[in-house]
Scaffold this motif. Structure first.
Motif, PDB file in Angstrom:
ATOM      1  N   ARG A 147      46.361  39.953  42.520  1.00  8.95           N
ATOM      2  CA  ARG A 147      45.894  39.308  43.757  1.00  8.95           C
ATOM      3  C   ARG A 147      44.805  40.144  44.428  1.00  8.95           C
ATOM      4  O   ARG A 147      43.779  39.611  44.876  1.00  8.95           O
ATOM      5  CB  ARG A 147      47.062  39.126  44.721  1.00  8.95           C
ATOM      6  CG  ARG A 147      46.688  38.469  46.054  1.00  8.95           C
ATOM      7  CD  ARG A 147      47.683  38.804  47.123  1.00  8.95           C
ATOM      8  NE  ARG A 147      47.760  40.245  47.345  1.00  8.95           N
ATOM      9  CZ  ARG A 147      48.881  40.937  47.482  1.00  8.95           C
ATOM     10  NH1 ARG A 147      50.060  40.332  47.404  1.00  8.95           N
ATOM     11  NH2 ARG A 147      48.838  42.236  47.682  1.00  8.95           N
ATOM     12  N   ASP A 148      45.015  41.460  44.504  1.00  8.08           N
ATOM     13  CA  ASP A 148      44.053  42.311  45.198  1.00  8.08           C
ATOM     14  C   ASP A 148      42.714  42.362  44.479  1.00  8.08           C
ATOM     15  O   ASP A 148      41.655  42.415  45.116  1.00  8.08           O
ATOM     16  CB  ASP A 148      44.630  43.719  45.367  1.00  8.08           C
ATOM     17  CG  ASP A 148      45.792  43.751  46.346  1.00  8.08           C
ATOM     18  OD1 ASP A 148      45.970  42.765  47.091  1.00  8.08           O
ATOM     19  OD2 ASP A 148      46.519  44.770  46.366  1.00  8.08           O
ATOM     20  N   ILE A 149      42.738  42.340  43.150  1.00  6.33           N
ATOM     21  CA  ILE A 149      41.476  42.314  42.396  1.00  6.33           C
ATOM     22  C   ILE A 149      40.840  40.930  42.481  1.00  6.33           C
ATOM     23  O   ILE A 149      39.612  40.807  42.624  1.00  6.33           O
ATOM     24  CB  ILE A 149      41.714  42.738  40.939  1.00  6.33           C
ATOM     25  CG1 ILE A 149      42.188  44.199  40.885  1.00  6.33           C
ATOM     26  CG2 ILE A 149      40.431  42.565  40.116  1.00  6.33           C
ATOM     27  CD1 ILE A 149      42.644  44.651  39.508  1.00  6.33           C
ATOM     28  N   ALA A 150      41.642  39.874  42.412  1.00  5.02           N
ATOM     29  CA  ALA A 150      41.105  38.517  42.572  1.00  5.02           C
ATOM     30  C   ALA A 150      40.432  38.365  43.931  1.00  5.02           C
ATOM     31  O   ALA A 150      39.388  37.696  44.054  1.00  5.02           O
ATOM     32  CB  ALA A 150      42.219  37.478  42.405  1.00  5.02           C
ATOM     33  N   ASP A 154      43.261  39.354  33.955  1.00  2.00           N
ATOM     34  CA  ASP A 154      44.057  38.267  34.515  1.00  2.00           C
ATOM     35  C   ASP A 154      43.471  37.760  35.829  1.00  2.00           C
ATOM     36  O   ASP A 154      43.529  36.563  36.126  1.00  2.00           O
ATOM     37  CB  ASP A 154      45.492  38.728  34.750  1.00  2.00           C
ATOM     38  CG  ASP A 154      46.275  38.917  33.457  1.00  2.00           C
ATOM     39  OD1 ASP A 154      45.830  38.395  32.415  1.00  2.00           O
ATOM     40  OD2 ASP A 154      47.321  39.582  33.496  1.00  2.00           O
ATOM     41  N   ALA A 155      42.918  38.676  36.621  1.00  2.00           N
ATOM     42  CA  ALA A 155      42.297  38.262  37.879  1.00  2.00           C
ATOM     43  C   ALA A 155      41.038  37.443  37.635  1.00  2.00           C
ATOM     44  O   ALA A 155      40.752  36.494  38.374  1.00  2.00           O
ATOM     45  CB  ALA A 155      41.978  39.495  38.733  1.00  2.00           C
ATOM     46  N   VAL A 156      40.275  37.803  36.593  1.00  2.00           N
ATOM     47  CA  VAL A 156      39.093  37.014  36.228  1.00  2.00           C
ATOM     48  C   VAL A 156      39.514  35.642  35.709  1.00  2.00           C
ATOM     49  O   VAL A 156      38.979  34.612  36.121  1.00  2.00           O
ATOM     50  CB  VAL A 156      38.256  37.764  35.168  1.00  2.00           C
ATOM     51  CG1 VAL A 156      37.188  36.842  34.567  1.00  2.00           C
ATOM     52  CG2 VAL A 156      37.608  38.999  35.779  1.00  2.00           C
ATOM     53  N   TYR A 157      40.468  35.657  34.789  1.00  2.00           N
ATOM     54  CA  TYR A 157      40.985  34.405  34.203  1.00  2.00           C
ATOM     55  C   TYR A 157      42.496  34.502  34.067  1.00  2.00           C
ATOM     56  O   TYR A 157      42.988  35.367  33.349  1.00  2.00           O
ATOM     57  CB  TYR A 157      40.365  34.132  32.829  1.00  2.00           C
ATOM     58  CG  TYR A 157      40.922  32.874  32.221  1.00  2.00           C
ATOM     59  CD1 TYR A 157      40.386  31.641  32.565  1.00  2.00           C
ATOM     60  CD2 TYR A 157      42.008  32.922  31.350  1.00  2.00           C
ATOM     61  CE1 TYR A 157      40.919  30.472  32.037  1.00  2.00           C
ATOM     62  CE2 TYR A 157      42.544  31.758  30.828  1.00  2.00           C
ATOM     63  CZ  TYR A 157      41.997  30.543  31.166  1.00  2.00           C
ATOM     64  OH  TYR A 157      42.527  29.383  30.659  1.00  2.00           O
ATOM     65  N   PRO A 158      43.239  33.703  34.837  1.00  2.00           N
ATOM     66  CA  PRO A 158      42.766  32.522  35.574  1.00  2.00           C
ATOM     67  C   PRO A 158      42.673  32.688  37.090  1.00  2.00           C
ATOM     68  O   PRO A 158      42.240  31.766  37.768  1.00  2.00           O
ATOM     69  CB  PRO A 158      43.862  31.507  35.250  1.00  2.00           C
ATOM     70  CG  PRO A 158      45.114  32.355  35.225  1.00  2.00           C
ATOM     71  CD  PRO A 158      44.697  33.679  34.637  1.00  2.00           C
ATOM     72  N   ASP A 159      43.088  33.832  37.650  1.00  2.00           N
ATOM     73  CA  ASP A 159      43.389  33.878  39.087  1.00  2.00           C
ATOM     74  C   ASP A 159      42.212  33.576  40.000  1.00  2.00           C
ATOM     75  O   ASP A 159      42.318  32.740  40.900  1.00  2.00           O
ATOM     76  CB  ASP A 159      43.960  35.254  39.449  1.00  2.00           C
ATOM     77  CG  ASP A 159      45.263  35.559  38.733  1.00  2.00           C
ATOM     78  OD1 ASP A 159      45.965  34.606  38.344  1.00  2.00           O
ATOM     79  OD2 ASP A 159      45.571  36.750  38.553  1.00  2.00           O
ATOM     80  N   ALA A 160      41.090  34.296  39.825  1.00  2.00           N
ATOM     81  CA  ALA A 160      39.996  34.170  40.791  1.00  2.00           C
ATOM     82  C   ALA A 160      39.371  32.781  40.759  1.00  2.00           C
ATOM     83  O   ALA A 160      38.895  32.284  41.787  1.00  2.00           O
ATOM     84  CB  ALA A 160      38.933  35.233  40.534  1.00  2.00           C
ATOM     85  N   ARG A 161      39.385  32.148  39.603  1.00  4.76           N
ATOM     86  CA  ARG A 161      38.726  30.839  39.486  1.00  4.76           C
ATOM     87  C   ARG A 161      39.638  29.675  39.831  1.00  4.76           C
ATOM     88  O   ARG A 161      39.173  28.530  39.938  1.00  4.76           O
ATOM     89  CB  ARG A 161      38.189  30.660  38.058  1.00  4.76           C
ATOM     90  CG  ARG A 161      39.280  30.513  37.008  1.00  4.76           C
ATOM     91  CD  ARG A 161      38.706  30.195  35.637  1.00  4.76           C
ATOM     92  NE  ARG A 161      37.873  31.276  35.147  1.00  4.76           N
ATOM     93  CZ  ARG A 161      37.091  31.181  34.062  1.00  4.76           C
ATOM     94  NH1 ARG A 161      37.036  30.050  33.383  1.00  4.76           N
ATOM     95  NH2 ARG A 161      36.377  32.190  33.660  1.00  4.76           N
TER      96      ARG A 161
END
Length: 239
Positions: free
Chosen positions: A98-101, A140-147
């Motif tokens: 979450r924090d990186i996203a 994981d933050a790049v895909y899928p979380d941030a998008r």
């Protein structure tokens, strides 16, 4: 894969102060030289690193934040963000994702540079457990979380951070690199950035020689030839 002209904003996510400078500072300097905006996100303050135990109990963390800020300026980076996780105990948690996203949605990069989450059996240094945890959480933050607007919905609901798709990731320290950047013109600035980390490299008698030997070997392996220096990455498309 992204062409060089498509990269306008880069986010570098590392576990510790100095990780970006050992792995990618020459590449970062090339980016900033052509006007690319580069942001650093450092997950820990590096309080478990260094050789001077007299600056424990918070002193090392403060020292290393200052060193990383100075090192960033040596390669044209002025935006350095610290997440404040404890050094040496990072795990690939939902909180870290979450924090990186959050930072990805704030910065909205075209390219993310981070650690490889794989263990490198040929060269153990990149495989620090913090590195592997941060690399995995960042992917994981790049895909899928941030998008994904439904992932960590509080980022949108409470902070107004819309979903963002970073189009490519470069992994540093990978056992299977497939992309090499010639840093011959920026290797001196890489060395200057590393010198800023006095708490980590002050014991080295010949930092300049160490850097030139290691990254000279990388350049020869990449086919750039003698007299060149290179940094190595594994490219991951997210599209």
């Amino acid at each position: 894969m992204l062409s060089e002209s498509e990269i306008e904003r880069v986010l570098v996510v590392t576990a510790h102060p100095d990780d970006v400078d050992f792995g990618a500072a020459g590449t970062v300097a090339r980016f900033t030289d052509r006007g690319v905006e580069v942001v650093y996100c450092v997950v820990t303050d590096g309080d478990a690193g260094g050789f001077d135990r007299e600056v424990d109990n918070g002193g090392m963390a403060e020292l290393r934040r200052g060193e990383q800020t100075a090192a960033a300026k040596a390669v044209g980076v002025t935006d350095v963000r610290f997440l404040g996780y404890p050094d040496g105990t990072v795990v690939q948690s939902l909180d870290l994702r979450r924090d990186i996203a959050r930072v990805i949605r704030q910065v909205r990069p075209d390219l993310v540079i981070t650690h490889s989450p794989e263990r490198n059996y040929r060269f153990v240094a990149p495989s620090h457990p913090d590195h592997r945890a941060v690399g995995g959480a960042t992917l994981d933050a790049v895909y899928p979380d941030a998008r994904n607007p439904y992932a960590f919905p509080e980022l949108l609901r409470e902070e107004g951070l819309d979903a963002w798709e970073a189009r490519e990731v470069w992994l540093n320290g990978s056992p299977t690199p497939d992309h090499h950047v010639d840093i011959t013109e920026t290797v001196d600035r890489k060395i200057n950035a590393l010198r800023a980390h006095a708490s980590q490299v002050g014991h080295m008698d010949d930092l300049d020689g160490f850097v030139r030997e290691r990254f000279g070997r990388t350049a020869v392996a990449a086919g750039f030839g003698e007299g060149h220096y290179a940094e190595a990455f594994q490219r991951v498309s997210t599209e």
